[in-house]
Design an enzyme around this catalytic site. Structure first.
Site, PDB file in Angstrom:
ATOM      1  CG  ASP A  10      -1.979   0.935   1.344  1.00 52.45           C
ATOM      2  OD1 ASP A  10      -1.660   2.068   0.845  1.00 52.45           O
ATOM      3  OD2 ASP A  10      -2.844   0.931   2.187  1.00 52.45           O
ATOM      4  CG  ASN A  24      -9.863  13.174  -9.778  1.00 54.31           C
ATOM      5  OD1 ASN A  24      -9.870  14.497  -9.590  1.00 54.31           O
ATOM      6  ND2 ASN A  24     -10.395  12.191  -9.160  1.00 54.31           N
ATOM      7  N   GLY A  32      -9.374   4.820  -5.347  1.00 52.00           N
ATOM      8  CA  GLY A  32      -7.911   4.054  -5.456  1.00 52.00           C
ATOM      9  C   GLY A  32      -6.933   4.756  -4.663  1.00 52.00           C
ATOM     10  CB  VAL A  33      -3.233   5.758  -5.606  1.00 52.37           C
ATOM     11  CG1 VAL A  33      -2.367   6.606  -5.010  1.00 52.37           C
ATOM     12  CG2 VAL A  33      -2.936   4.556  -6.195  1.00 52.37           C
ATOM     13  CG  ASP A  34      -6.962  11.275  -5.425  1.00 56.23           C
ATOM     14  OD1 ASP A  34      -6.252  11.760  -4.939  1.00 56.23           O
ATOM     15  OD2 ASP A  34      -7.850  11.666  -6.425  1.00 56.23           O
ATOM     16  CB  SER A 122      -3.138   5.416 -16.289  1.00 57.26           C
ATOM     17  OG  SER A 122      -2.969   6.895 -16.316  1.00 57.26           O
ATOM     18  CB  THR A 123      -2.615   0.303 -13.777  1.00 57.25           C
ATOM     19  OG1 THR A 123      -2.304   0.571 -12.525  1.00 57.25           O
ATOM     20  CG2 THR A 123      -1.319   0.763 -14.739  1.00 57.25           C
ATOM     21  N   GLY A 124      -5.634   1.827 -12.832  1.00 54.63           N
ATOM     22  CA  GLY A 124      -6.928   1.324 -11.951  1.00 54.63           C
ATOM     23  C   GLY A 124      -8.082   1.898 -12.761  1.00 54.63           C
ATOM     24  CE1 TYR A 126      -9.352   8.653 -14.431  1.00 59.23           C
ATOM     25  CE2 TYR A 126      -7.136   9.166 -14.678  1.00 59.23           C
ATOM     26  CZ  TYR A 126      -8.476   9.546 -14.452  1.00 59.23           C
ATOM     27  OH  TYR A 126      -8.967  10.830 -13.632  1.00 59.23           O
TER      28      TYR A 126
HETATM   29  P1  ADP Z   1      -5.900   5.710 -12.069  1.00 59.07           P
HETATM   30  O1  ADP Z   1      -7.109   6.447 -11.699  1.00 59.07           O
HETATM   31  O2  ADP Z   1      -4.570   6.511 -12.341  1.00 59.07           O
HETATM   32  O3  ADP Z   1      -5.976   4.654 -12.805  1.00 59.07           O
HETATM   33  P2  ADP Z   1      -5.874   4.237  -9.613  1.00 59.07           P
HETATM   34  O4  ADP Z   1      -5.789   4.920  -8.148  1.00 59.07           O
HETATM   35  O5  ADP Z   1      -7.543   3.754  -9.605  1.00 59.07           O
HETATM   36  O6  ADP Z   1      -5.591   5.253 -10.698  1.00 59.07           O
HETATM   37  O7  ADP Z   1      -5.088   2.957  -9.799  1.00 59.07           O
HETATM   38  C1  ADP Z   1      -3.727   2.633 -10.052  1.00 59.07           C
HETATM   39  C2  ADP Z   1      -3.209   1.672  -9.501  1.00 59.07           C
HETATM   40  O8  ADP Z   1      -3.026   1.644  -8.083  1.00 59.07           O
HETATM   41  C3  ADP Z   1      -3.970   0.291  -9.806  1.00 59.07           C
HETATM   42  O9  ADP Z   1      -3.155  -0.763 -10.298  1.00 59.07           O
HETATM   43  C4  ADP Z   1      -4.408  -0.049  -8.292  1.00 59.07           C
HETATM   44  O10 ADP Z   1      -4.665  -1.326  -8.308  1.00 59.07           O
HETATM   45  C5  ADP Z   1      -3.583   0.626  -7.530  1.00 59.07           C
HETATM   46  N1  ADP Z   1      -3.664   0.879  -6.080  1.00 59.07           N
HETATM   47  C6  ADP Z   1      -4.988   1.336  -5.588  1.00 59.07           C
HETATM   48  N2  ADP Z   1      -4.867   1.702  -4.231  1.00 59.07           N
HETATM   49  C7  ADP Z   1      -3.603   1.620  -3.994  1.00 59.07           C
HETATM   50  C8  ADP Z   1      -2.768   1.694  -2.688  1.00 59.07           C
HETATM   51  N3  ADP Z   1      -3.223   2.058  -1.661  1.00 59.07           N
HETATM   52  N4  ADP Z   1      -1.368   1.452  -2.771  1.00 59.07           N
HETATM   53  C9  ADP Z   1      -0.778   1.188  -4.036  1.00 59.07           C
HETATM   54  N5  ADP Z   1      -1.626   0.994  -5.221  1.00 59.07           N
HETATM   55  C10 ADP Z   1      -2.894   1.060  -5.042  1.00 59.07           C
END
Ligand code: ADP
Length: 169
Positions: A10, A24, A32-34, A122-124, A126
């Site tokens: 994480d 975004n 997601g990460v945000d 971008s891999t989530g 997006y």
């Molecule tokens: P985007 O909108 O750029 O696609 P996301 O946050 O949806 O970004 O996802 C980007 C990547 O980060 C995905 O592969 C997702 O599985 C991963 N991810 C989601 N939460 C976390 C976290 N807390 N720590 C690390 N990676 C994460």
């Protein structure tokens, strides 16, 4: 030379000078990460994001660009927010994904950050295919002219970790 390391886990649990957020363009939070960064980092990050929206980024942060805020309660000095491109099967947006990595490192250099943790931008939501995102991320960091000493890619699951590891060869 920038050392690239891989971590499975994480990103909000990492220690680094700067943690990169897959934001975004609104800068006002998302999933997601945000979402994870704002949850664990606390309201100080959103406060600074709101100020950015009230000043130089009134229209939002453009795709491929990066901007820093405090890291709040995270174990970092800064969060560097960057907006990845939404994957398109019909239009090549690779330059924008590369730009996210270059711009985040440029901002890191301005701040004096020496260690920077990146998610797989971008891999989530997006939908960028992980293998291609890994290729672009690793190649762009390798080619970057930066004083950052260590970039860690923090991958959420086994598959993402393996695909990034394959790029490091
Ligand atoms: P985007 O909108 O750029 O696609 P996301 O946050 O949806 O970004 O996802 C980007 C990547 O980060 C995905 O592969 C997702 O599985 C991963 N991810 C989601 N939460 C976390 C976290 N807390 N720590 C690390 N990676 C994460």
């Amino acid at each position: 030379m920038t050392t690239i390391t891989l971590v499975q886990g994480d990103i909000t649990r990492q220690t680094a000078d700067a943690i990169v957020n897959a934001a975004n363009s609104s800068l006002l939070g998302g999933g997601g990460v945000d979402g994870a960064i704002h949850r664990r980092g606390g309201p100080a990050i959103l406060d600074e994001c709101r100020k950015l929206r009230a000043s130089q980024y009134a229209e939002g942060l453009p795709t491929g660009r990066a901007v820093a805020t405090t890291a709040g309660a995270l174990d970092a000095r800064w969060v560097i927010h960057t907006v990845g491109p939404v994957f398109s099967p019909t239009e090549d947006r690779s330059d924008l994904l590369a730009s996210c990595h270059r711009e985040a490192l440029r901002v890191a250099d301005e701040l004096g950050a020496r260690t920077v943790a990146f998610p797989a931008i971008s891999t989530g939501v997006y939908r960028w295919p992980m293998e291609d995102a890994a290729r672009i991320a690793v190649a762009t960091v390798r080619a970057a002219d930066t004083s950052v000493e260590e970039v860690s890619f923090v991958l959420f699951d086994d598959r993402a970790y393996a695909l990034f590891a394959a790029q490091l060869g």
